[in-house]
Design an enzyme around this catalytic site. Sequence first.
Site, PDB file in Angstrom:
ATOM      1  N   ASP A  77      -8.269   3.791   1.254  1.00 36.34           N
ATOM      2  CA  ASP A  77      -7.297   4.156   2.281  1.00 36.34           C
ATOM      3  C   ASP A  77      -8.065   4.616   3.522  1.00 36.34           C
ATOM      4  O   ASP A  77      -8.778   5.618   3.470  1.00 36.34           O
ATOM      5  CB  ASP A  77      -6.427   5.292   1.735  1.00 36.34           C
ATOM      6  CG  ASP A  77      -5.325   5.663   2.699  1.00 36.34           C
ATOM      7  OD1 ASP A  77      -5.373   5.234   3.861  1.00 36.34           O
ATOM      8  OD2 ASP A  77      -4.416   6.388   2.272  1.00 36.34           O
TER       9      ASP A  77
ATOM     10  N   CYS B 131       0.862  -1.187   0.000  1.00 37.43           N
ATOM     11  CA  CYS B 131       0.000   0.000   0.000  1.00 37.43           C
ATOM     12  C   CYS B 131       0.897   1.235   0.000  1.00 37.43           C
ATOM     13  O   CYS B 131       2.064   1.156  -0.385  1.00 37.43           O
ATOM     14  CB  CYS B 131      -0.995  -0.026   1.160  1.00 37.43           C
ATOM     15  SG  CYS B 131      -0.253  -0.010   2.803  1.00 37.43           S
TER      16      CYS B 131
ATOM     17  N   ARG C 265      -3.337  -0.684   5.459  1.00 33.20           N
ATOM     18  CA  ARG C 265      -3.931  -1.771   4.673  1.00 33.20           C
ATOM     19  C   ARG C 265      -3.013  -2.974   4.497  1.00 33.20           C
ATOM     20  O   ARG C 265      -3.415  -4.124   4.772  1.00 33.20           O
ATOM     21  CB  ARG C 265      -4.360  -1.241   3.291  1.00 33.20           C
ATOM     22  CG  ARG C 265      -5.508  -0.249   3.363  1.00 33.20           C
ATOM     23  CD  ARG C 265      -5.672   0.519   2.069  1.00 33.20           C
ATOM     24  NE  ARG C 265      -4.549   1.442   1.847  1.00 33.20           N
ATOM     25  CZ  ARG C 265      -4.388   2.191   0.765  1.00 33.20           C
ATOM     26  NH1 ARG C 265      -5.276   2.118  -0.216  1.00 33.20           N
ATOM     27  NH2 ARG C 265      -3.355   3.004   0.672  1.00 33.20           N
TER      28      ARG C 265
HETATM   29  P1  4NP Z   1      -1.799   2.808   4.099  1.00 32.53           P
HETATM   30  O1  4NP Z   1      -2.454   4.144   4.687  1.00 32.53           O
HETATM   31  O2  4NP Z   1      -1.277   3.146   2.722  1.00 32.53           O
HETATM   32  O3  4NP Z   1      -2.958   1.859   4.035  1.00 32.53           O
HETATM   33  O4  4NP Z   1      -0.722   2.401   5.056  1.00 32.53           O
HETATM   34  C1  4NP Z   1      -1.757   5.351   4.784  1.00 32.53           C
HETATM   35  C2  4NP Z   1      -0.955   5.592   5.866  1.00 32.53           C
HETATM   36  C3  4NP Z   1      -0.297   6.797   5.992  1.00 32.53           C
HETATM   37  C4  4NP Z   1      -0.447   7.754   5.006  1.00 32.53           C
HETATM   38  C5  4NP Z   1      -1.247   7.514   3.918  1.00 32.53           C
HETATM   39  C6  4NP Z   1      -1.895   6.289   3.800  1.00 32.53           C
HETATM   40  N1  4NP Z   1       0.198   8.996   5.139  1.00 32.53           N
HETATM   41  O5  4NP Z   1      -0.012   9.865   4.295  1.00 32.53           O
HETATM   42  O6  4NP Z   1       0.984   9.181   6.079  1.00 32.53           O
END
Ligand code: 4NP
Length: 147
Positions: free
Chosen positions: A117, A3, A9
Amino acid sequence: MVCLGNICRSPLAEGILKSKINGQHVFVDSAGTGAWHSGELPDKRSIAVAKKNGIDLSDQRARLFLVEDFDRFDHIYVMDQSNYKNVCRLAPDEEAMNKVQLILNEIHPDQNREVPDPYYGGDSGFDHVFQMLNEACDIIKQKIENA
Ligand code: 4NP
């Protein structure tokens, strides 16, 4: 399992698939296309929803997806179109590119649906993500067993 941050995720996808294929000779890992959270534990909300479902994510630490991962893995599951683009950009050749697929295409072939997300939303988003990934991982498990 890939991800963006490797804290919401993909750690869930890693934990869920590992819980289903325990004992089989399959290596499951996760990574992010961004490095902002490298070295961190999964998001508290991912840890909580996993725990509620009997899965422990506390030994996971976020890491960046690397070009070497194309050699280390047979299948690279991404959560959304943006992950797909970011991973494919690093692919050295077509064989590597062909390893990359949207994980929800396992449930809904060719529909290119995305795992949303959940980072900026509430806890219910994490439950929803868990259910989607759980269903996808059931199919992946069946494919591994039938391979
Ligand atoms: P992930 O979610 O891609 O599912 O781990 C996110 C976690 C952090 C961020 C964006 C998406 N961020 O911008 O810090």
